[in-house]
Design an enzyme around this catalytic site. Sequence first.
Site, mmCIF file in Angstrom:
data_model
loop_
_atom_site.group_PDB
_atom_site.id
_atom_site.type_symbol
_atom_site.label_atom_id
_atom_site.label_comp_id
_atom_site.label_asym_id
_atom_site.label_seq_id
_atom_site.Cartn_x
_atom_site.Cartn_y
_atom_site.Cartn_z
ATOM 1 N N HIS A 14 1.134 -0.758 0.077
ATOM 2 C CA HIS A 14 -0.084 -0.236 -0.339
ATOM 3 C C HIS A 14 1.264 1.485 0.028
ATOM 4 O O HIS A 14 1.630 1.481 1.114
ATOM 5 C CB HIS A 14 -0.714 -0.125 1.248
ATOM 6 C CG HIS A 14 -1.954 0.855 1.596
ATOM 7 N ND1 HIS A 14 -3.298 1.207 2.111
ATOM 8 C CD2 HIS A 14 -1.953 2.508 0.604
ATOM 9 C CE1 HIS A 14 -3.721 1.945 2.182
ATOM 10 N NE2 HIS A 14 -2.715 2.996 1.245
ATOM 11 N N HIS A 16 1.356 4.637 -2.838
ATOM 12 C CA HIS A 16 0.918 5.668 -3.668
ATOM 13 C C HIS A 16 1.765 6.396 -3.907
ATOM 14 O O HIS A 16 3.108 7.164 -3.753
ATOM 15 C CB HIS A 16 -0.685 6.814 -3.380
ATOM 16 C CG HIS A 16 -1.548 6.311 -2.365
ATOM 17 N ND1 HIS A 16 -2.372 6.001 -2.738
ATOM 18 C CD2 HIS A 16 -1.671 5.719 -1.482
ATOM 19 C CE1 HIS A 16 -3.854 5.583 -1.854
ATOM 20 N NE2 HIS A 16 -3.315 5.555 -1.572
ATOM 21 N N HIS A 194 -9.497 1.110 -0.943
ATOM 22 C CA HIS A 194 -9.369 2.042 0.845
ATOM 23 C C HIS A 194 -10.656 1.936 0.614
ATOM 24 O O HIS A 194 -11.529 1.998 0.562
ATOM 25 C CB HIS A 194 -9.182 3.605 0.031
ATOM 26 C CG HIS A 194 -7.869 4.082 0.026
ATOM 27 N ND1 HIS A 194 -7.029 2.982 -1.271
ATOM 28 C CD2 HIS A 194 -6.356 4.174 0.198
ATOM 29 C CE1 HIS A 194 -5.554 2.866 -0.947
ATOM 30 N NE2 HIS A 194 -5.483 4.232 -0.311
ATOM 31 N N GLU A 197 -11.006 4.126 6.088
ATOM 32 C CA GLU A 197 -9.897 4.946 6.972
ATOM 33 C C GLU A 197 -10.797 6.203 7.322
ATOM 34 O O GLU A 197 -10.729 6.261 8.588
ATOM 35 C CB GLU A 197 -9.137 5.339 5.846
ATOM 36 C CG GLU A 197 -8.265 6.733 5.515
ATOM 37 C CD GLU A 197 -7.416 6.914 4.345
ATOM 38 O OE1 GLU A 197 -7.873 6.947 3.310
ATOM 39 O OE2 GLU A 197 -6.424 7.426 4.650
ATOM 40 N N ASP A 275 1.677 4.510 2.570
ATOM 41 C CA ASP A 275 0.497 4.985 2.290
ATOM 42 C C ASP A 275 1.262 6.328 1.191
ATOM 43 O O ASP A 275 1.860 5.895 0.239
ATOM 44 C CB ASP A 275 -0.150 5.125 3.349
ATOM 45 C CG ASP A 275 -1.334 5.399 2.701
ATOM 46 O OD1 ASP A 275 -2.333 5.458 1.354
ATOM 47 O OD2 ASP A 275 -2.334 5.892 3.583
ATOM 48 N N ASP A 276 2.089 7.108 2.324
ATOM 49 C CA ASP A 276 2.325 8.849 1.435
ATOM 50 C C ASP A 276 3.434 8.500 2.017
ATOM 51 O O ASP A 276 3.434 10.106 2.525
ATOM 52 C CB ASP A 276 1.229 9.589 0.677
ATOM 53 C CG ASP A 276 0.010 8.858 0.377
ATOM 54 O OD1 ASP A 276 0.034 8.968 -0.670
ATOM 55 O OD2 ASP A 276 -0.947 9.019 1.200
HETATM 56 N N1 ADE Z 1 -4.469 9.150 -2.194
HETATM 57 C C1 ADE Z 1 -3.620 9.050 -1.258
HETATM 58 N N2 ADE Z 1 -3.284 8.379 -0.780
HETATM 59 C C2 ADE Z 1 -4.290 8.393 0.027
HETATM 60 C C3 ADE Z 1 -4.742 7.872 1.230
HETATM 61 N N3 ADE Z 1 -4.822 7.803 2.785
HETATM 62 N N4 ADE Z 1 -6.192 7.807 1.809
HETATM 63 C C4 ADE Z 1 -6.932 8.191 0.414
HETATM 64 N N5 ADE Z 1 -6.435 8.794 -1.196
HETATM 65 C C5 ADE Z 1 -5.504 8.333 -0.908
HETATM 66 ZN ZN ZN Z 2 -3.500 5.098 0.944
#
Ligand code: ADE
Ligand code: ZN
Length: 338
Positions: A14, A16, A194, A197, A275-276
């Site tokens: 996971h 992006h 997703h 969240e 994630d990011d």
């Molecule tokens: N796009 C990039 N990061 C995300 C996240 N944590 N939740 C939903 N969409 C995303």
């Molecule tokens: Zn994500």
Amino acid sequence: MEGFARGLPKAELHVHIEGTLEADLLLELAARHGLSLPYRTPADVRAAYRFTDLASFLGLYYRNLEVLRDEDDFRRLTLAYLARAADDGVRHAEVFFDPQSHTARGVPLGAVIEGIWEGLAEGEGLHGMSTRLIMCFLRDRDVGEAERTLTEALAYRGLLAGVGLDSAERGHPPGAFAGVFARARAEGLATVAHAGEEGPAEYVREALDELHIQRVDHGVRAADDPELVARLRRERVPLTMCPLSNVKLGVVSRLEEHPLKRLLDAGLIVTVNSDDPAYFGGYLVDNFVAAQEALGLRRRDLVRLARNSFEAALLDEEERRGYLAEVDAFAARRGVAV
Ligand code: ADE
Ligand code: ZN
């Protein structure tokens, strides 16, 4: 413990790719394309990374990714991520991308997919790892756009392992995308989404029932619903959890309150992911270490998380067995019984 977490062979499931855009590459690409940004130095960029929730993060994420303009930008972004992942002991990476965030501003889909693909191929060779590419639809844009994106992407079918669903969750239940996901499944693509969240446990159930997803991305809110937890365990549906992201976006108020350990102990296939990472203060090892410290994870828990990551990965069975044997050999060398 950090050395143990780093050495442990892991899969990241996971991440992006647009969320791995580090401040220096952001500034460099802006300069290359003659774009003006509200920051001058990497320190200015990082100072702007204070979020209160998913919406405040996504605003910045979509603005920054506008520096990605051509195939080579996507190739470099991907290569930079894989170098960091390899440093963190990642042996297999499944990378998300958001095609609509690029095509909506005039970047051709082919430049996005082929650029990322070149980066993946080059990174696999350089670091001796495996990768997969997962195309995510933006749930806060209309379904017709997702349909058209899927149709266009099928020209690159061989480069895609699966489809996902991301962006602003609350008020955008997954069921609306049932038709797009059914088409993707008919094409033999894997499906993830997703869910849970910022949205409720009910969205996780809906994603399972209507999108027939094989993995839940995040799934934090599923922990509120004992019946759903029992189902995720019974049906062996993995959760790709992202501890640092969840703290930064206020999904949990403190890492100590994250349900990851409780769900792991309950027998769910929980995995840890970044994630990011350019936005949330850390790559995969940082997430492992933060979770370990806040939740009191033992070495055997980290080994279980690593095994889960390969169990949940989109690998063929022979590759999976190979990676699991690597984890078990590492654990045995360190004297951890699994
Ligand atoms: N796009 C990039 N990061 C995300 C996240 N944590 N939740 C939903 N969409 C995303
Ligand atoms: Zn994500």
